[in-house]
Design a protein around this motif. Structure first.
Motif, PDB file in Angstrom:
ATOM      1  N   PRO A 320      33.506  62.382  23.710  1.00  0.00           N
ATOM      2  CA  PRO A 320      34.286  61.574  24.655  1.00  0.00           C
ATOM      3  C   PRO A 320      34.947  60.398  23.936  1.00  0.00           C
ATOM      4  O   PRO A 320      34.304  59.687  23.171  1.00  0.00           O
ATOM      5  CB  PRO A 320      33.235  61.087  25.649  1.00  0.00           C
ATOM      6  CG  PRO A 320      32.128  62.083  25.554  1.00  0.00           C
ATOM      7  CD  PRO A 320      32.100  62.496  24.106  1.00  0.00           C
ATOM      8  N   SER A 321      36.210  60.194  24.148  1.00  0.00           N
ATOM      9  CA  SER A 321      36.936  59.108  23.476  1.00  0.00           C
ATOM     10  C   SER A 321      36.895  57.840  24.319  1.00  0.00           C
ATOM     11  O   SER A 321      37.020  57.881  25.541  1.00  0.00           O
ATOM     12  CB  SER A 321      38.385  59.517  23.220  1.00  0.00           C
ATOM     13  OG  SER A 321      39.022  59.848  24.437  1.00  0.00           O
ATOM     14  N   ILE A 342      35.007  55.663  28.841  1.00  0.00           N
ATOM     15  CA  ILE A 342      35.842  56.807  28.467  1.00  0.00           C
ATOM     16  C   ILE A 342      37.267  56.624  28.959  1.00  0.00           C
ATOM     17  O   ILE A 342      37.509  56.153  30.069  1.00  0.00           O
ATOM     18  CB  ILE A 342      35.229  58.100  29.050  1.00  0.00           C
ATOM     19  CG1 ILE A 342      33.814  58.289  28.500  1.00  0.00           C
ATOM     20  CG2 ILE A 342      36.097  59.301  28.744  1.00  0.00           C
ATOM     21  CD1 ILE A 342      33.043  59.370  29.189  1.00  0.00           C
ATOM     22  N   LYS A 343      38.227  57.004  28.116  1.00  0.00           N
ATOM     23  CA  LYS A 343      39.639  56.898  28.467  1.00  0.00           C
ATOM     24  C   LYS A 343      40.005  57.930  29.531  1.00  0.00           C
ATOM     25  O   LYS A 343      39.413  59.008  29.611  1.00  0.00           O
ATOM     26  CB  LYS A 343      40.507  57.108  27.231  1.00  0.00           C
ATOM     27  CG  LYS A 343      40.374  56.013  26.189  1.00  0.00           C
ATOM     28  CD  LYS A 343      41.277  56.314  24.998  1.00  0.00           C
ATOM     29  CE  LYS A 343      41.162  55.240  23.925  1.00  0.00           C
ATOM     30  NZ  LYS A 343      42.014  55.538  22.755  1.00  0.00           N
ATOM     31  N   ASP A 346      40.865  61.462  28.309  1.00  0.00           N
ATOM     32  CA  ASP A 346      39.849  62.216  27.581  1.00  0.00           C
ATOM     33  C   ASP A 346      39.683  63.618  28.181  1.00  0.00           C
ATOM     34  O   ASP A 346      39.705  63.800  29.399  1.00  0.00           O
ATOM     35  CB  ASP A 346      38.521  61.461  27.641  1.00  0.00           C
ATOM     36  CG  ASP A 346      37.476  62.090  26.747  1.00  0.00           C
ATOM     37  OD1 ASP A 346      37.544  61.821  25.539  1.00  0.00           O
ATOM     38  OD2 ASP A 346      36.641  62.835  27.262  1.00  0.00           O
ATOM     39  N   THR A 347      39.526  64.609  27.299  1.00  0.00           N
ATOM     40  CA  THR A 347      39.395  66.006  27.747  1.00  0.00           C
ATOM     41  C   THR A 347      37.964  66.516  27.693  1.00  0.00           C
ATOM     42  O   THR A 347      37.711  67.702  27.898  1.00  0.00           O
ATOM     43  CB  THR A 347      40.283  66.912  26.860  1.00  0.00           C
ATOM     44  OG1 THR A 347      39.873  66.755  25.496  1.00  0.00           O
ATOM     45  CG2 THR A 347      41.747  66.547  27.016  1.00  0.00           C
TER      46      THR A 347
END
Length: 636
Positions: A320-321, A342-343, A346-347
Motif C-alpha cells: 500500500p502506498s 494510504i493514498k 493506491d491499487t
C-alpha cells in the motif's frame, strides 16, 4: 487614669526611751491592661512630601551685582546653597525655582532686571518642610510568595512584645456541605508557617510549624488615616503605638520532601493545594477512568490475539502506498497509534493490507538482524508493554504502549512487506521520542482565606496571656507569576559615569532598539521560573551568551520568556518558582564592570521572533514591581 499618692504619717513612737516620727509619701501606679486594637496584613509604600511652611527672609551680606544673565544664575545658586545648608538639618528647604523667579521678578517703577542688590537688602521666599511618610496600607489579598507586613496597633504595650499566629479559614466541602475542610492545613490546630524577617528590612529567619511570630511594639512618629497607618521618618509630635513585622507568604522549604508530607510544610505544597490541575477536573477524572478501562481491556486480550497473521507470500503482493501518520512524541504507559495513511490512488487490495507487518527499533542501538525488530507479540520486555496490529477503515494501524525503559530515547516504527529497510526515510518511517508523563497543566487557580490571633502578657494577672482573634479575612491567592529575580530594578550604569536606567527599558535605546528589560543583578544570583513550563537552551556566544527559553502559560496565553547572560542554567520541565539558573556576564556582557551586571529578560509570544510589546505593559506583575528609577548607590 492618673496615678494616686498615699501619704503615711506615724507620729510619736516610743522605743527604748526614745521617741521617733515617720513620714513618707507613696505613689500608687495604676496598672493598665494591654490591648491589641487591630492586627492585619499590609503593604508598604514610601512617599516624600514637600509642604509649604511659611517664608524665609534672605539678607544680602554685601553689594551683589545681577546685571547679567550669568551673574543672576550664579546668585540664585549661591542663595539656594546658603539657605538650604542652614535648613537641611530641620528637613526644610527653599526651592531653586522660587529663588530664580524672585531674582528675575520685574518690580513696578524699577529697571528690570535689577542691576544689583544692596548690602542688608532682603528677599522673601516660600519655605517648605520635607516629610517622608512610610505608609502601611491594609490589603485584602496577596499572592503566595509575596512579601507583606503584619501590623498590630496596640495600647499599653510600648516596649513590650505581641505575638501573632496565622490561621486558615475552614470552608464547606464542595461535595459534602455538612463537612468543613481546609485547602492547605490539615486541622484547625495547625498554623500556617511563613518566612519572617528578623528586622523590617533585614535578612530572613524562618518560623517552624505552629510558632508564634513575635513583634516588638514601639512608640513611633506617626498617625492613622482610615486604613492607612503611616510613620514619619523625621521626628514628629504625632505618636502612635504599633508593632510591625515583615514576612514572606511562603514556608521555609521549597519542595515536598516525602510522599504524604503535610502540604503546608513546603511552598510546592501550598501551590498544589490551590491549583486545580487538568487531571483533577471532571473531564480529567473521566479521562483517567477511561484510560484504566482501556488498560483492563488490553490486559484481557489473549497473547496471540493482537498481532495479525502474516502470509509468507506477502512479498508477492502490492505494498500500500502512502506515509506514516503518528505523533512525534509518546508518553510512557499511554497508547500511541501509527497509521499507514494510504493514498486514494493506491491499487492495493484488502489481502495486500492484511499482509503488512511492523518493525520497531531504538535509534543508536545495534540490531543483530532485521527479524529481531519485528513486532510479533503482544509485549516485549524493555521495549513495549502492549502492541496490536490491525486494519481499520481500510488502513493499516499499529497501537503500542512503550515501556518505561525507553524514557528519553528515540524509536523508529516502520511498516513493511518482505523485510524492513530500517532507514530513516520520512515517507516510510516515523521517529518518535518517548517521554515520561508531564505534570498535568493547571486548569484553575483557587484562593484560601487567612485570619490572625494575637497574644500578649496580662498586666493585671501576671503569668496569664491575653488572646484575641481578628477574622477580617485575608485572601491568599495561588501563583500566576514569580519574578525572575529577588530584586527587580532596572540596570542604571552604562559606563563608568553614565547613569541612564531608561536605556534598560523596552525599545529604550537609540532608534527604538532593545527588545526586553535589563534588570540589575550581581553575578551568581538565583533566577526563577516565572511560570510552569519547559526550558530549552540556545547559546549565542557573541550576543546573549548563555540563554534559555521558558515556554508556558500565563493567564491562559502561551509565552516564551528569554533569560540571557546566564552563568548556570537548567533545561526540561519546571514548576513556577523553581530556581532555573544564576545570573552572569556571558556573551557581549563579558568584561563589563560589575556595576553593569544584569539579566537581559524578554517576554515573547513567538519563540524565534522578537517581541513587539513592552513587557511592563503585557505582564501586570512586572509593571507593578520593577523599580524604574533605582538608587544609583544600590548598584555597585
Amino acid at each position: 487614669m492618673s496615678n494616686k499618692e498615699l501619704e503615711i504619717v506615724i507620729d510619736t513612737i516610743t522605743a527604748a526611751d526614745r521617741r521617733f516620727t515617720y513620714n513618707e509619701t507613696l505613689t500608687l501606679e495604676n496598672v493598665l491592661e494591654p490591648e491589641v486594637s487591630s492586627a492585619y496584613f499590609a503593604e508598604k509604600t514610601v512617599k516624600k512630601e514637600s509642604l509649604k511652611d511659611g517664608t524665609y527672609q534672605y539678607t544680602f551680606d554685601k553689594e551683589t551685582s545681577t546685571d547679567s544673565k550669568t551673574k543672576r544664575s550664579n546668585v540664585v545658586k549661591a542663595i539656594h546653597k546658603s539657605i538650604n545648608d542652614e535648613l537641611s538639618s530641620q528637613h526644610k528647604e527653599v526651592k531653586l525655582i522660587d529663588i530664580t523667579k524672585v531674582i528675575n521678578e520685574k518690580e513696578t517703577g524699577k529697571k528690570w532686571p535689577l542691576q544689583s542688590h544692596a548690602k542688608d537688602s532682603t528677599l522673601t521666599f516660600d519655605q517648605y518642610k520635607n516629610e517622608t511618610k512610610i505608609y502601611y496600607k491594609k490589603i485584602p489579598s496577596a499572592q503566595m510568595g509575596y512579601q507583606v507586613y503584619l501590623v498590630t496597633e496596640t495600647k499599653n504595650l510600648k516596649d513590650k512584645k505581641v505575638k501573632i499566629k496565622i490561621h486558615e479559614k475552614e470552608e464547606k466541602d464542595k461535595d459534602d456541605k455538612n463537612k468543613s475542610v481546609f485547602k492547605i492545613l490539615k486541622t484547625k490546630d495547625d498554623t500556617l508557617p511563613v518566612k519572617v524577617f528578623a528586622k523590617k528590612e533585614d535578612t530572613t529567619t524562618d518560623t517552624e510549624v505552629s510558632d508564634w511570630i513575635e513583634i516588638d511594639v514601639k512608640e513611633e512618629n506617626g498617625n492613622i488615616d482610615g486604613d492607612d497607618l503611616f510613620l514619619y521618618k523625621e521626628e514628629n509630635e504625632n505618636k502612635i503605638e504599633v508593632g510591625i513585622k515583615k514576612i514572606q507568604l511562603r514556608p521555609k522549604e521549597d519542595k515536598i520532601k516525602t510522599e504524604g508530607e503535610d502540604a503546608h510544610k513546603s511552598f510546592e505544597g501550598w501551590q498544589e493545594a490551590l491549583y486545580i490541575r487538568e487531571n483533577e477536573t471532571d473531564d480529567g477524572k473521566k479521562a483517567i477512568e477511561d484510560a484504566k478501562a482501556r488498560k483492563t481491556a488490553r490486559d484481557a486480550e489473549g497473547e496471540n490475539a493482537t498481532i495479525m497473521a502474516f502470509d509468507k507470500e506477502a512479498i508477492k503482493r502490492i505494498y500500500p502506498s502512502g506515509k506514516i501518520n503518528a505523533p512525534k512524541t509518546a508518553v510512557i504507559g499511554q497508547e500511541i497509534e501509527y497509521i499507514l495513511d494510504i493514498k486514494n490512488t493506491d491499487t492495493a487490495k484488502e489481502e495486500d493490507k492484511n499482509n503488512i507487518r511492523w518493525s520497531f527499533y531504538v535509534q543508536g542501538e545495534s540490531k543483530t538482524d532485521k527479524k529481531s525488530t519485528y513486532i510479533t507479540s503482544k509485549s516485549k520486555s524493555g521495549l513495549y508493554t502492549y502492541a496490536k496490529t490491525e486494519v481499520v477503515d481500510g488502513k493499516n494501524k499499529l497501537t503500542i504502549v512503550f515501556d518505561e525503559a525507553l524514557k528519553g530515547k528515540k524509536v523508529q516504527i516502520e511498516p513493511f512487506r518482505g523485510e524492513p529497510e530500517l532507514s530513516i526515510t520520512p515517507q516510510f518511517v516515523r521517529t518518535t521520542t518517548v517521554q515520561e508523563a508531564s505534570t498535568p497543566k493547571i486548569a484553575q487557580h483557587e484562593t484560601t482565606s487567612l485570619w490572625l490571633t494575637t497574644q500578649c502578657d496580662s498586666m493585671e494577672k501576671p503569668g496569664e496571656m491575653i488572646n484575641k482573634d481578628f477574622k477580617d479575612y485575608f485572601k491568599l491567592n495561588s501563583l500566576h507569576w514569580v519574578n525572575p529575580l529577588d530584586i527587580m530594578e532596572l540596570r542604571g550604569w552604562y559606563g563608568e559615569k553614565q547613569w541612564t536606567p531608561t536605556k534598560s527599558t523596552f525599545h529604550g535605546r537609540t532608534g527604538g532598539k532593545h527588545d526586553g528589560l535589563d534588570l540589575y543583578s550581581p553575578t551568581g544570583k538565583n533566577v526563577y521560573a516565572c511560570f510552569e513550563g519547559a526550558i530549552t537552551f540556545r547559546e549565542d556566544p557573541s550576543g546573549y551568551g548563555n540563554r534559555i527559553f521558558l515556554e508556558g502559560e500565563y493567564r491562559g496565553k502561551t509565552y516564551y520568556l528569554m533569560y540571557a547572560h546566564l552563568t548556570t542554567y537548567k533545561t526540561g520541565p519546571v514548576k513556577i518558582g523553581d530556581i532555573i539558573g544564576t545570573t552572569g556576564q556571558t556573551g557581549n556582557a563579558k568584561g563589563q564592570a560589575s556595576k553593569m551586571a544584569h539579566l537581559h529578560f524578554e517576554v515573547r509570544t513567538v519563540k524565534n521572533s522578537k517581541p513587539s510589546f513592552d513587557p511592563l505593559q503585557e505582564i501586570k506583575e512586572l509593571g507593578n514591581c520593577v523599580v524604574k528609577n533605582p538608587d544609583k548607590n544600590s548598584q555597585k
